[in-house]
Design an enzyme around this catalytic site. Structure first.
Site, PDB file in Angstrom:
ATOM      1  N   GLU A 125     -21.156  26.274  10.935  1.00  0.00           N
ATOM      2  CA  GLU A 125     -21.453  25.376  12.069  1.00  0.00           C
ATOM      3  C   GLU A 125     -20.380  25.473  13.161  1.00  0.00           C
ATOM      4  OE1 GLU A 125     -23.459  21.774  11.517  1.00  0.00           O
ATOM      5  OE2 GLU A 125     -24.442  22.433   9.678  1.00  0.00           O
TER       6      GLU A 125
ATOM      7  N   GLN B 261      -1.016  23.518  -5.189  1.00  0.00           N
ATOM      8  CA  GLN B 261       0.437  23.628  -5.339  1.00  0.00           C
ATOM      9  C   GLN B 261       0.987  22.543  -6.269  1.00  0.00           C
ATOM     10  OE1 GLN B 261       1.658  26.263  -3.927  1.00  0.00           O
ATOM     11  NE2 GLN B 261       3.784  25.980  -4.597  1.00  0.00           N
TER      12      GLN B 261
HETATM   13  N1  CAA Z   1     -25.050  20.613  24.323  1.00  0.00           N
HETATM   14  C1  CAA Z   1     -25.981  20.875  25.251  1.00  0.00           C
HETATM   15  N2  CAA Z   1     -26.114  22.096  25.836  1.00  0.00           N
HETATM   16  C2  CAA Z   1     -25.248  23.053  25.473  1.00  0.00           C
HETATM   17  C3  CAA Z   1     -24.241  22.839  24.530  1.00  0.00           C
HETATM   18  C4  CAA Z   1     -24.169  21.555  23.920  1.00  0.00           C
HETATM   19  N3  CAA Z   1     -23.246  21.271  23.006  1.00  0.00           N
HETATM   20  N4  CAA Z   1     -23.540  23.991  24.355  1.00  0.00           N
HETATM   21  C5  CAA Z   1     -24.086  24.880  25.188  1.00  0.00           C
HETATM   22  N5  CAA Z   1     -25.106  24.311  25.872  1.00  0.00           N
HETATM   23  C6  CAA Z   1     -25.951  24.934  26.901  1.00  0.00           C
HETATM   24  C7  CAA Z   1     -25.122  25.267  28.124  1.00  0.00           C
HETATM   25  O1  CAA Z   1     -25.045  24.177  29.020  1.00  0.00           O
HETATM   26  C8  CAA Z   1     -25.903  26.419  28.711  1.00  0.00           C
HETATM   27  O2  CAA Z   1     -27.006  25.926  29.402  1.00  0.00           O
HETATM   28  P1  CAA Z   1     -27.287  26.407  30.938  1.00  0.00           P
HETATM   29  O3  CAA Z   1     -27.356  27.906  30.863  1.00  0.00           O
HETATM   30  O4  CAA Z   1     -28.566  25.766  31.271  1.00  0.00           O
HETATM   31  O5  CAA Z   1     -26.114  25.939  31.718  1.00  0.00           O
HETATM   32  C9  CAA Z   1     -26.447  27.141  27.486  1.00  0.00           C
HETATM   33  O6  CAA Z   1     -26.444  26.187  26.416  1.00  0.00           O
HETATM   34  C10 CAA Z   1     -25.596  28.326  27.086  1.00  0.00           C
HETATM   35  O7  CAA Z   1     -24.305  27.836  26.838  1.00  0.00           O
HETATM   36  P2  CAA Z   1     -23.017  28.773  26.934  1.00  0.00           P
HETATM   37  O8  CAA Z   1     -23.067  29.564  28.193  1.00  0.00           O
HETATM   38  O9  CAA Z   1     -21.838  27.906  26.673  1.00  0.00           O
HETATM   39  O10 CAA Z   1     -23.291  29.759  25.708  1.00  0.00           O
HETATM   40  P3  CAA Z   1     -22.351  30.834  25.042  1.00  0.00           P
HETATM   41  O11 CAA Z   1     -23.166  32.014  24.727  1.00  0.00           O
HETATM   42  O12 CAA Z   1     -21.100  31.005  25.845  1.00  0.00           O
HETATM   43  O13 CAA Z   1     -22.015  30.167  23.612  1.00  0.00           O
HETATM   44  C11 CAA Z   1     -20.818  28.845  22.036  1.00  0.00           C
HETATM   45  C12 CAA Z   1     -21.366  28.988  23.458  1.00  0.00           C
HETATM   46  C13 CAA Z   1     -20.190  27.456  22.022  1.00  0.00           C
HETATM   47  C14 CAA Z   1     -19.791  29.881  21.699  1.00  0.00           C
HETATM   48  C15 CAA Z   1     -22.004  28.895  21.036  1.00  0.00           C
HETATM   49  O14 CAA Z   1     -22.528  30.195  20.952  1.00  0.00           O
HETATM   50  C16 CAA Z   1     -21.610  28.430  19.659  1.00  0.00           C
HETATM   51  O15 CAA Z   1     -21.570  27.229  19.395  1.00  0.00           O
HETATM   52  N6  CAA Z   1     -21.373  29.391  18.715  1.00  0.00           N
HETATM   53  C17 CAA Z   1     -21.203  29.037  17.314  1.00  0.00           C
HETATM   54  C18 CAA Z   1     -22.537  29.068  16.643  1.00  0.00           C
HETATM   55  C19 CAA Z   1     -22.608  28.207  15.439  1.00  0.00           C
HETATM   56  O16 CAA Z   1     -22.030  27.125  15.362  1.00  0.00           O
HETATM   57  N7  CAA Z   1     -23.365  28.659  14.452  1.00  0.00           N
HETATM   58  C20 CAA Z   1     -23.563  27.927  13.268  1.00  0.00           C
HETATM   59  C21 CAA Z   1     -24.916  28.233  12.713  1.00  0.00           C
HETATM   60  S1  CAA Z   1     -25.561  27.101  11.524  1.00  0.00           S
HETATM   61  C22 CAA Z   1     -24.678  27.388  10.095  1.00  0.00           C
HETATM   62  O17 CAA Z   1     -23.511  27.453  10.101  1.00  0.00           O
HETATM   63  C23 CAA Z   1     -25.387  27.574   8.818  1.00  0.00           C
HETATM   64  C24 CAA Z   1     -25.784  26.375   8.103  1.00  0.00           C
HETATM   65  O18 CAA Z   1     -26.916  26.286   7.679  1.00  0.00           O
HETATM   66  C25 CAA Z   1     -24.777  25.309   7.795  1.00  0.00           C
END
Ligand code: CAA
Length: 388
Positions: A367, A340
């Protein structure tokens, strides 16, 4: 700069990174963007300077530095070129940290040491065509074979995936019928020489064009048993914990983009004259510059305080997500303000802010999108009630 006091060593790292970025990255960033091509010589140089092993202890050939040092250096690289910065962020935050935290000594010797020296580049493969924000919906399947595992499936949005030497791949290692969400996912160390490994489509992206983002396809890819990382079935938790680190890196990258937008705007507003005076003398422009600087400083302060907490051994899930959210929305907002301020000149490729605008957007997406960061933050608020 940051509000936290810096050590002499941290100041030197900033100077080293700033000099390297100004001399060896900034002069080429526009060309790399136009040609959508990364110069791997720059990655090699980053390795020689230690920028690809900043968080790895010296015993594994890294520099063994603190997280603030790493984030300061990454921000300097991102000021010059966000594409180069994402290579540095992914490599330092995700695959190397996974190897450091969960790898066996043999895996550290074989993979982590050369990565810390920058001789091998790392990538991270979690997302799939139908599993983005809902990462635990991934379907890539690992089946046991006599001598290890056979992987089938497709990974998407893999940063540096076309040239990476070591890729952390999350795949389902339980029965295909089980489909147990985040359970039954394991992490595998994959190298491109494995039979059945294929680099697929390279994405034609809006921004970050010099950083190759590709699909990877595994077609009965045989992975030796020795390449299973840590414990079977723990891959999703390893990936999530690693993303807690990764999000700090992306926040630093976003701050670099925002700072570049502010710096270009300060220069331009001082030079550009309209209505008989430099446009910096108009309050409308001053307000934008002041807001950009204020937002950048707030986001950076939170990020660096989070980094200090990480180095004290505290969880960074909450403040890491906040830092990434604030920094990436600041980058997008600041780049928009910069366009802008530049007016028509901001909309064309003759000036850098057009690229900054395109590069900033991805920080709100990868991420973990801003929506996912807000979900993580809200969950953490309920889990810990620690925002008195
Ligand atoms: N630290 C430790 N453990 C964790 C955690 C963390 N930050 N987040 C989740 N967990 C654990 C939970 O405690 C759980 O463990 P238990 O079953 O033993 O209790 C397990 O992981 C599952 O967790 P959720 O039930 O919370 O999982 P969910 O399916 O509801 O998903 C979410 C949670 C936060 C939405 C996750 O799916 C997420 O972060 N999604 C985004 C994915 C992402 O960031 N992708 C980026 C890919 S990389 C990229 O971008 C490309 C690149 O190269 C740059």
């Amino acid at each position: 700069m940051t509000l936290i006091p810096l050590t002499e060593e941290q100041r030197e790292i900033v100077q080293l990174a700033r000099g390297f970025a100004a001399d060896e990255i900034a002069p080429h960033a526009d060309k790399w963007d136009r040609e959508a091509a990364m110069d791997l010589g720059v990655a090699r140089r980053m390795g020689e300077l230690g920028f690809l092993g900043m968080l790895i202890p010296e015993q594994y050939d890294g520099l063994g530095l603190d997280t603030v040092s790493y984030l300061l250096a990454l921000e300097e690289i991102a000021v010059a070129d966000a594409s180069t910065a994402v290579l540095m962020s992914v490599h330092n935050s995700l695959p190397t940290q996974m190897l450091l935290n969960y790898g066996s000594e043999a895996q550290k010797d074989r993979f982590l040491r050369p990565m810390a020296r920058g001789e091998k580049i790392g990538a991270f493969a979690l997302s799939e065509p139908d599993a983005g924000s809902d990462a635990s919906a991934l379907r890539c399947q690992a089946m046991r074979a006599d001598d290890g595992w056979v992987l089938n499936g497709t990974k998407s949005w893999v940063t540096s995936g076309s040239f990476a030497d070591v890729i952390m791949v999350m795949a389902r290692s339980d029965s295909p019928d089980a489909r147990r969400g985040s359970k039954g996912i394991s992490a595998f160390i994959v190298t491109p020489d494995l039979p059945g490994f294929h680099v697929g489509k390279k994405e034609d992206k809006m921004g970050l064009r010099a950083s190759p983002t590709v699909q990877l396809t595994f077609d009965n890819m045989r992975v030796p048993a020795a390449n299973l990382l840590g414990q079977e079935g723990q891959g999703f938790v390893y990936a999530m914990r690693s993303l807690d680190n990764g999000r700090l890196g992306i926040a630093a990258q976003a701050l670099g983009i925002a700072r570049a937008a502010l710096s270009a705007s300060l220069d331009y507003a001082a030079e550009r004259k309209q209505f008989g005076q430099p446009i910096k003398d108009f309050q409308a422009i001053q307000f934008k510059l002041a807001d950009m600087a204020s937002r950048i400083s707030s986001a950076r302060s939170l990020l660096h305080l989070t980094a200090l907490a990480k180095d004290r051994g505290e969880s960074t899930t909450l403040y890491g997500s906040m830092s990434k959210l604030l920094a990436s929305e600041t980058a997008m907002w600041a780049a928009n303000q910069a366009v802008q301020i530049f007016g028509g000149y901001g909309y064309v490729k003759d000036y850098p802010v057009e690229r900054l605008f395109r590069d900033a957007k991805i920080t709100e997406i990868y991420e973990g999108t801003s929506e996912i960061q807000r979900i993580v933050i809200a969950r953490e608020l309920y889990a810990s009630r620690n925002m008195d």
